[in-house]
Design an enzyme around this catalytic site. Structure first.
Site: not given
Ligand SMILES: [Zn+2]
Ligand SMILES: [Zn+2]
Lengths: 340, 529
Positions: B224, B226, B231, B246, B271, B393
């Protein structure tokens, strides 16, 4: 004659004119009377030094074994010096520490030296001597200084040993008096392991033992294997705590036994992890009780925080004044000689 | 209360983390219930007892102590609460037993402010000097014994013999004095996050290194985008919604628009973004306007509407999904958010199965306003922390400019003797304007070289800062650059770091401000924030 007329403060300290001697003189004088062995009170180099045999032994030990002009006066005996009769009475401060009781011209003056009132297994206890003028120390003369029970402080140390069994416990304590008292209190609490000593403490620990104070087994820390001192109590003079000397110890918990440890900011500032509030000086309650018990017409306050004690005395209707003498340790926490 | 006081007293002089842990563990082992729970909460600041002000202490002191002695003492001690604690004199006759901590806290929570001095005096009479000090510190919220929530939870886990992650997860489910936690430590059931809109520790990704790729089969991974937001975890149970960042910090209050729209039941990972006029995610700078604000104005809500792009589902209704593989969680997520809801939509999967196509897409990330790509193994269960392997990531390459060193500042800790923080600038006409500040991330040798250069080229000093003659060029890497009225250049960099020292480059050839301006992403209208 009023004592004010025969007792003066000179550059050397308290001077007793009709006896021509100084008490705890700061500089060499022909004749000295010394209250106790702490370095700021018992300086060497006087022509003659009158003190208890224990104090003289301490001074000699400090001086490499001998002391010129030593003049011993055991507790309770009277000696005439010039026109003054002098008697030494236990002050409860350290081994040999004495109050100086002087009689002249129909007046009795007591100079307390350093003292404390609570029992100490290593020295004779303070005796109250009624007098006309009482010259008192004032090291801890603020009402924030109320020393807790010494058993409580020793329990703190033993508790820390239980919590950190792999760490040495390095206790900073003055070589004269405090170190021996801490050891004696540990013994009283049932701690019977050997206690490891920094070289600077050995001499006076031996001297106390020779004077019949049983301190159990001690061992030199210098030269011992690091692993052997895990979970053990090691004692050193406060100056050695941050020294390279302490690197020989396994991850030490740094403790300091001193009345100054009452104030947390002080303990923290000095990097002390385990403050033990153990003092050889009278706390606020002891000072205020004592100046009332001696029933003196006048209280002269010296050696510490004079203003608070003078203020207190006045609120009790006592006649009190400060006697300013420069040169005694204001803050023995930074020195090696005095005793917090 | 006495045990708690002794604990505080020990902590205040204990510098090491391990020492602190040991002291707290010992407290937990010996303090009675419910005191020990309250004690933990007090240590970590989870009790709001800041009911007494220094003024109240001063008044109490003046009422009970000789004022001359009090001020002489205060002058010596330097701390109001400690001064009063030390000089307070209780009644002569044997005082009552010290109050338990729970009694103090329960009473304080319920008492009107006007009764506090009288209550305090009563307790001070029953405590010793250490107890009085602890009490006064407690009620003036001045514990400051260096115990973070994390440290307290670590101590609890250590004492109870429970995994720290489980403790972290259970903690938000309970309130002081945490009876269910102690029941759990004693062998009872774990307090279940399932029934609470509470924080679940995040699962984090590792950066993907080129060297990782050969060992990985792209077919094992879901891919997906980023997203360039922050987050969050949104938990909603029984109608109560919480948003966590986070760090685990609760940021619910800053996003009432999202809270109001939430109508699912469960907990999602996603997100947080701001949408632009067309409903697409706006650049990070827009979201920035909504962060770290105490209050959210109606204008803010209108101008920077927030939404959540969901990419994982941790809980669906009463069912905890974290032990299921990502493939399963994703299906459940799609079932819930497949049809976009107000303020919630789904982060789409990118159907990809070879590295070269993936690399092409990553190169497009910047143009598309993305931070890069996320790779998640289809079979990965959701575990707290940063396990190596299941998630990666793959961030876009940073931007770079060549900038000139203007000021150097001494670092902290190990680097406190080195000039290791640098402010650098680029050319605007014939003047250098500062555009950012970064510290150096390279070898000690290079750090020493720069330090030497700074000392030799100093023109001015302000405390720990030195101004230097322009002459040294840095290649500065950064993630993005945004307009900022706070900086003289009008620009601010995101994540700047010094990537190279250009000893070779004449400073006259460093980059110009226009170059940076071209890199600015579509900016929100200025609002002075
Ligand atoms: Zn002294
Ligand atoms: Zn002394």
């Amino acid at each position: 004659m009023h004592p004010r007329d025969w007792i003066t403060v000179t550059r050397q300290g308290i001077y007793i004119e009709p006896g021509d001697f100084h008490i705890d003189p700061l500089r060499p004088v022909p004749r000295a009377v010394v209250t106790h062995g702490h370095a700021d009170h018992a300086r060497p180099g006087h022509g003659a030094t009158l003190a208890t045999p224990e104090t003289l032994a301490i001074m000699a030990a400090r001086n490499g074994g001998s002391l010129d002009g030593a003049d011993a006066l055991p507790y309770g005996e009277t000696r005439r010096i010039g026109d003054v009769s002098v008697r030494l009475v236990p002050a409860g401060h350290v081994l040999g520490a004495a109050q100086i009781v002087m009689e002249y011209g129909g007046a009795r003056v007591v100079v307390s030296g350093d003292y404390k009132r609570r029992p100490d297994p290593t020295c004779a206890g303070f005796e109250v001597v009624p007098c006309d003028v009482f010259v008192t120390e004032a090291t801890f003369a603020l009402p924030v200084f109320r020393h807790p029970d010494d058993g409580h402080e020793i329990a703190k140390l033993l508790d820390s040993l239980r919590l950190f069994p792999d760490r040495a416990h390095l206790v900073g304590a003055y070589a004269l008096g405090k170190a021996q008292r801490v050891i004696a209190l540990l013994r009283k609490a049932g701690y019977d392991r050997p206690i490891w000593l920094h070289g600077a403490l050995q001499n006076l620990v031996d001297l106390y033992q020779a004077h019949g104070v049983d301190l159990g087994e001690t061992r030199p820390a210098t030269g011992a294997a690091k692993a052997d001192m895990k979970g053990e109590i090691v004692m050193a003079p406060p100056a050695a705590l941050q020294d390279r000397w302490s690197r020989r110890l396994p991850d030490p918990v740094t403790a300091v036994a001193s009345g100054w440890m009452r104030v947390r900011g002080r303990a923290r500032q000095k990097g002390v992890e385990l403050p033990l509030i153990l003092s050889d000086h009278a706390d606020w309650d002891e000072l205020t009780t004592t100046i009332q018990e001696v029933q003196a017409g006048e209280i002269w306050v010296t050696h510490g925080r004079e203003d608070a004690l003078v203020h207190f005395a006045k609120t009790k209707g006592l006649h009190a004044e400060a006697l300013y003498i420069e040169g005694y340790e204001e803050d023995p926490a930074d020195a090696t000689g005095g005793g917090g | 209360m006495q045990r708690f006081a002794d604990l505080l007293d020990g902590l205040v002089t204990m510098p090491s983390r391990n020492g602190k842990l040991r002291l707290i563990e010992d407290y937990l082992a010996h303090a009675p219930d419910p005191d020990r729970g309250y004690g933990l909460a007090a240590l970590t600041g989870e009790l709001d007892l800041g009911t007494a002000k220094p003024k109240a202490i001063r008044e109490l002191a003046e009422a009970r102590c000789d004022p001359v002695l009090f001020y002489l003492s205060y002058d010596y001690v330097g701390d109001l609460a400690e001064t009063l604690a030390l000089m307070w004199q209780g009644p002569e006759d044997t005082p009552e037993d010290p109050p338990p901590l729970w009694e103090v806290i329960d009473t304080l929570m319920a008492a009107p402010r006007t009764r506090i001095p009288e209550l305090l005096a009563g307790w001070l009479d029953r405590l010793d000097a250490t107890g009085r000090w602890a009490l006064l510190k407690l009620i003036t919220s001045g514990l400051r014994v260096g115990v973070s929530g994390r440290l307290a939870r670590t101590a609890f886990a250590g004492w109870a013999g429970l995994p720290l992650n489980d403790v972290e997860e259970a903690w938000p489910c309970v309130q002081p004095p945490y009876e269910p936690l102690f029941a759990w430590a004693a062998g009872g059931p774990k307090p279940e996050v399932r029934d609470m809109p509470a924080f679940r520790p995040f699962m984090l990704a590792n950066p993907l290194e080129e060297t990782d790729m050969p060992a990985l089969d792209p077919a094992d991974y879901a891919v997906e985008w980023k997203w360039d937001g922050i987050r969050v975890q949104v938990a909603r149970r029984f109608g109560e919604t919480r948003i966590f960042a986070r760090s685990g910090d609760d940021i619910t209050h800053a996003f009432p628009d999202v809270v109001e729209a939430a109508d699912f039941d469960g907990a999602l990972d996603g997100e947080l973004l701001v949408m632009d006029a067309s409903g697409e995610p706006a650049p990070f700078n827009h979201l920035q306007q909504r962060l770290n604000r105490k209050t959210v104005s109606a204008a803010m809500l209108r101008k920077y509407p927030a939404f959540v792009r969901a990419y994982d589902l941790l809980q669906d209704g009463p069912e905890d999904l974290r032990e299921h593989p990502f493939r399963h969680r994703r299906k459940r997520l799609e079932a819930l958010f497949g049809t976009p809801r107000d303020r919630f939509d789904l982060s789409p999967l990118i159907p990809l199965n070879d590295w070269s196509r993936m690399a092409e897409l990553r190169d497009e990330a910047r143009a598309r306003g993305m931070e890069g790509l996320m790779l998640k193994r289809w079979d990965s269960v959701y575990v707290p922390g940063r396990p190596k392997g299941p998630w990666f990531k793959w961030k876009r390459d940073p931007l770079t400019v060549d900038a000139v060193l203007l000021y150097a500042q001494r670092g902290h800790g190990k680097r406190s003797s080195f000039y290791s923080d640098y402010t650098f600038g680029v050319w605007r006409d014939d003047e250098l304007v500062p555009v950012g500040k970064a510290y150096f991330g390279f070898t000690d040798e290079e750090l020493r070289q720069i330090d030497r250069w700074v000392r030799a080229n100093t023109t001015d000093r302000f405390g720990p800062v030195r101004a230097v003659t322009p002459g040294l060029v840095f290649e500065v890497a950064f993630d993005s650059v945004h307009p900022s009225p706070r900086h003289k250049s009008g620009l601010a960099m995101r994540f700047p770091r010094i990537s190279r020292i250009r000893w070779d480059k004449p400073h006259a050839e460093a980059d110009r401000l226009e170059t940076l301006l071209k890199l600015v992403e579509a900016a929100p209208a200025a609002d002075g924030g």
